[in-house]
Design a protein around this motif. Sequence first.
Motif, PDB file in Angstrom:
ATOM      1  N   ALA A 126       0.859  -1.187   0.000  1.00 58.69           N
ATOM      2  CA  ALA A 126       0.000   0.000   0.000  1.00 58.69           C
ATOM      3  C   ALA A 126       0.890   1.231   0.000  1.00 58.69           C
ATOM      4  CB  ALA A 126      -0.915   0.004   1.228  1.00 58.69           C
ATOM      5  N   LEU A 127       0.445   2.260  -0.720  1.00 57.97           N
ATOM      6  CA  LEU A 127       1.214   3.495  -0.827  1.00 57.97           C
ATOM      7  C   LEU A 127       0.262   4.668  -0.630  1.00 57.97           C
ATOM      8  CD1 LEU A 127       3.141   2.603  -4.134  1.00 57.97           C
ATOM      9  CD2 LEU A 127       4.105   2.515  -1.834  1.00 57.97           C
ATOM     10  N   GLU A 128       0.681   5.653   0.142  1.00 62.61           N
ATOM     11  CA  GLU A 128      -0.152   6.847   0.312  1.00 62.61           C
ATOM     12  C   GLU A 128       0.764   8.049   0.517  1.00 62.61           C
ATOM     13  OE1 GLU A 128      -2.073   6.815   4.371  1.00 62.61           O
ATOM     14  OE2 GLU A 128      -0.994   4.921   4.474  1.00 62.61           O
ATOM     15  N   ILE A 129       0.169   9.226   0.452  1.00 60.72           N
ATOM     16  CA  ILE A 129       0.925  10.460   0.695  1.00 60.72           C
ATOM     17  C   ILE A 129       0.440  11.059   2.010  1.00 60.72           C
ATOM     18  CG2 ILE A 129       1.392  12.816  -0.115  1.00 60.72           C
ATOM     19  CD1 ILE A 129       2.667  10.752  -1.934  1.00 60.72           C
ATOM     20  N   ALA A 130       1.384  11.396   2.890  1.00 59.04           N
ATOM     21  CA  ALA A 130       1.048  12.113   4.126  1.00 59.04           C
ATOM     22  C   ALA A 130       2.045  13.254   4.271  1.00 59.04           C
ATOM     23  CB  ALA A 130       1.127  11.170   5.328  1.00 59.04           C
ATOM     24  N   ASP A 131       1.536  14.464   4.464  1.00 59.51           N
ATOM     25  CA  ASP A 131       2.395  15.658   4.559  1.00 59.51           C
ATOM     26  C   ASP A 131       3.379  15.753   3.402  1.00 59.51           C
ATOM     27  OD1 ASP A 131       1.159  16.316   6.971  1.00 59.51           O
ATOM     28  OD2 ASP A 131       2.565  15.064   8.122  1.00 59.51           O
ATOM     29  N   GLY A 132       2.890  15.421   2.226  1.00 63.44           N
ATOM     30  CA  GLY A 132       3.719  15.578   1.032  1.00 63.44           C
ATOM     31  C   GLY A 132       4.781  14.510   0.828  1.00 63.44           C
ATOM     32  N   ARG A 133       4.807  13.512   1.734  1.00 65.44           N
ATOM     33  CA  ARG A 133       5.813  12.448   1.599  1.00 65.44           C
ATOM     34  C   ARG A 133       5.128  11.087   1.457  1.00 65.44           C
ATOM     35  NH1 ARG A 133      10.682  13.988   0.263  1.00 65.44           N
ATOM     36  NH2 ARG A 133      11.594  12.156   1.244  1.00 65.44           N
ATOM     37  N   LEU A 134       5.864  10.175   0.825  1.00 65.05           N
ATOM     38  CA  LEU A 134       5.344   8.825   0.627  1.00 65.05           C
ATOM     39  C   LEU A 134       5.329   8.052   1.947  1.00 65.05           C
ATOM     40  CD1 LEU A 134       4.585   6.533  -1.432  1.00 65.05           C
ATOM     41  CD2 LEU A 134       7.008   5.966  -1.474  1.00 65.05           C
ATOM     42  N   VAL A 135       4.209   7.412   2.238  1.00 61.37           N
ATOM     43  CA  VAL A 135       4.149   6.457   3.349  1.00 61.37           C
ATOM     44  C   VAL A 135       3.795   5.106   2.737  1.00 61.37           C
ATOM     45  CG1 VAL A 135       2.972   5.780   5.471  1.00 61.37           C
ATOM     46  CG2 VAL A 135       3.508   8.199   5.058  1.00 61.37           C
ATOM     47  N   ALA A 136       4.664   4.133   2.943  1.00 61.99           N
ATOM     48  CA  ALA A 136       4.479   2.821   2.323  1.00 61.99           C
ATOM     49  C   ALA A 136       4.212   1.778   3.397  1.00 61.99           C
ATOM     50  CB  ALA A 136       5.725   2.445   1.525  1.00 61.99           C
ATOM     51  N   THR A 137       3.354   0.820   3.067  1.00 61.64           N
ATOM     52  CA  THR A 137       3.127  -0.329   3.946  1.00 61.64           C
ATOM     53  C   THR A 137       3.784  -1.537   3.308  1.00 61.64           C
ATOM     54  OG1 THR A 137       1.024   0.590   4.645  1.00 61.64           O
ATOM     55  CG2 THR A 137       1.372  -1.757   5.066  1.00 61.64           C
ATOM     56  N   ARG A 138       4.576  -2.243   4.085  1.00 59.54           N
ATOM     57  CA  ARG A 138       5.252  -3.417   3.525  1.00 59.54           C
ATOM     58  C   ARG A 138       5.233  -4.563   4.524  1.00 59.54           C
ATOM     59  NH1 ARG A 138      10.670  -3.806   4.933  1.00 59.54           N
ATOM     60  NH2 ARG A 138      10.767  -5.178   3.150  1.00 59.54           N
ATOM     61  N   PRO A 139       4.922  -5.771   4.041  1.00 54.90           N
ATOM     62  CA  PRO A 139       4.965  -6.931   4.933  1.00 54.90           C
ATOM     63  C   PRO A 139       6.400  -7.243   5.336  1.00 54.90           C
ATOM     64  CG  PRO A 139       3.747  -7.404   2.904  1.00 54.90           C
ATOM     65  CD  PRO A 139       4.490  -6.134   2.685  1.00 54.90           C
ATOM     66  N   ILE A 140       6.611  -7.588   6.587  1.00 56.85           N
ATOM     67  CA  ILE A 140       7.920  -8.065   7.046  1.00 56.85           C
ATOM     68  C   ILE A 140       7.708  -9.427   7.707  1.00 56.85           C
ATOM     69  CG2 ILE A 140       9.003  -5.809   7.259  1.00 56.85           C
ATOM     70  CD1 ILE A 140       8.313  -5.800  10.226  1.00 56.85           C
TER      71      ILE A 140
END
Lengths: 326, 262
Positions: free
Chosen positions: A123-137
């Motif tokens: 999943a990828l989204e923008i928060a405060d102009g920056r990329l926030v990514a979700t990644r399984p670990i």
Amino acid sequence: MGNNVLVIAEQRDGVLKKVTFEALGAGAQLAAALGGQVEAALLGNGLGNLPDILARYGAAKVYVADDPALARYSAEGYTNTLAAFLGKVEPAIVLVGATALGKDLAPRLAARLGVGLACDCTALEIADGRLVATRPIYAGKALARVKLNGDPQIATLRPNVLPVPEPATEARAVVEPVVAAAGNIRARVVDIIGAGEGEVDVAEANIIVSGGRGVGGPEGFAPIRSLARTLKAAVGASRAAVDAGWIEHSHQVGQTGKTVTPNLYIACGISGAIQHLAGMKTSKVIVAINKDPEAPIFKVANYGIVGDLFTVVPLLEKEFKALLSE
Amino acid sequence: MNSIVCLKEVPDTETRIEVRGGKIVEEGIQYVVNPYDEFALEEALRWQEAHGGKVTLISLGPERARESILKGLAMGADEVYHLSDPAFLGGDAYATAQALAAAIRKLGEYDVIFCGKQAVDDDNAAVGAMLAEMLDLPHVSVVTRLELAADGRSVRAEREIEGGREVVETPLPAVLTAQKGLNEPRYPSFKGIRQARSKPFTTWTPGDVGLDPGTVGAAGARLETIEILPPPERPAGRIVPGEPEEAAREVVRLLREEARVI
């Protein structure tokens, strides 16, 4: 630094990978949030109408490096070419599929540019102009939400997770040729060996039919392979079956194999060890067939059948055949 | 043929990972050598048996990792350099690759660097290729088969791709990342276990490899973890009852009419 998102397109033998379209869809949403546009970089030789296809899936511009030196993928040739023009294009975000190619290329490119990397994102989204990514670990036993310092922000995208955008019926690409600065390529692909005729790779499959300890031996995979053929599915396996030498490792699903996200995962004779569940739990629908009603696989399965796979799997195949011939 | 093998300690794949308060709960985790690093080490040991030379382990990780590193020595590696200063911890793939690159530059002479294709905790699969780029070496990742040329100066490697394999040739030195299937890692022998504790074991700080402590580990990371979450639970499924014929027919019907995946 600009507001655009650049997708590194992946093509082999003139065919674009589905994950490239998924990345264009994700990229368009990120670019909209940044006030920019999604663009694509296409590398190869003799690329024909591929830029127009990328345009149909949303690429506002396609940077094309068409050169014999790029006919086959190489980490060095791609990194040299991309690094040379990324400095001028200055995308905010660079996306590439988390495929054999993308996973090989992205870290090399990130290191060249002196930036970090978010790998195998779901999943990828923008928060405060920056990329926030979700990644399984831990192969999906946990999820990490991460952000990157520095620009560009590079992420690889797990295939089969995000939707393919609806393509425009017709679109002409805005093409900008770029110099194919392949440079000195030391590690060179000299040959490509295909898998067995008509076999689908588990990493790319929409449907996977998988066998575990319960298949009992290499010949026990016969009904599983047969069902897979009927469904045009990939054949998967648990670590137990691979470690026993019944099937090649490239089929293994789980923490020391592949993490998969098909629409349908049919687990046959797989008990559901924690490291296997981690690799297939994000499948959209799971069917489990096992003799043991207490097997942990039933805890993640949408539909379970308690029974002998050698009885049940051929019956399933018969039913699927009847349904598909309708 | 001198090999460097990068080795990481990770939670055992059979370990349950519990998330609480945005973090992984570390109590109760069983640690092991990253499985892919065992394939990397095994390959280095086979090259040593065939061609002589030395096998050097490098590991970045906490003091706790010593037991796993000793297993590498027990399998047959000759010596180890452990980047174990607290400043090295909390980094991302970039910071890790940078520290390993600095350590490898300090070691100097080598013919090949082996890594596992990924660590099974962070699942980045990035350190090997980053390390190669930082050392200006070629790399081949996800290697399932490897042949050293007769003159010992290049390799022919097969790497796994979707639906097949790429055959890649590269001159040495290079970074090669090992995939399962490359070989069958050996178990440490009793003799190996006995000898492991007397082999050279060097601990390095950032200063020892020429790095400023303020640029390594968490301070040098380009990727920041905001939080860690448990994966979404799957809704409870159901056992479809009945004789095998009935159950099979019902499951196929459900897949079409309820789940709509066929």
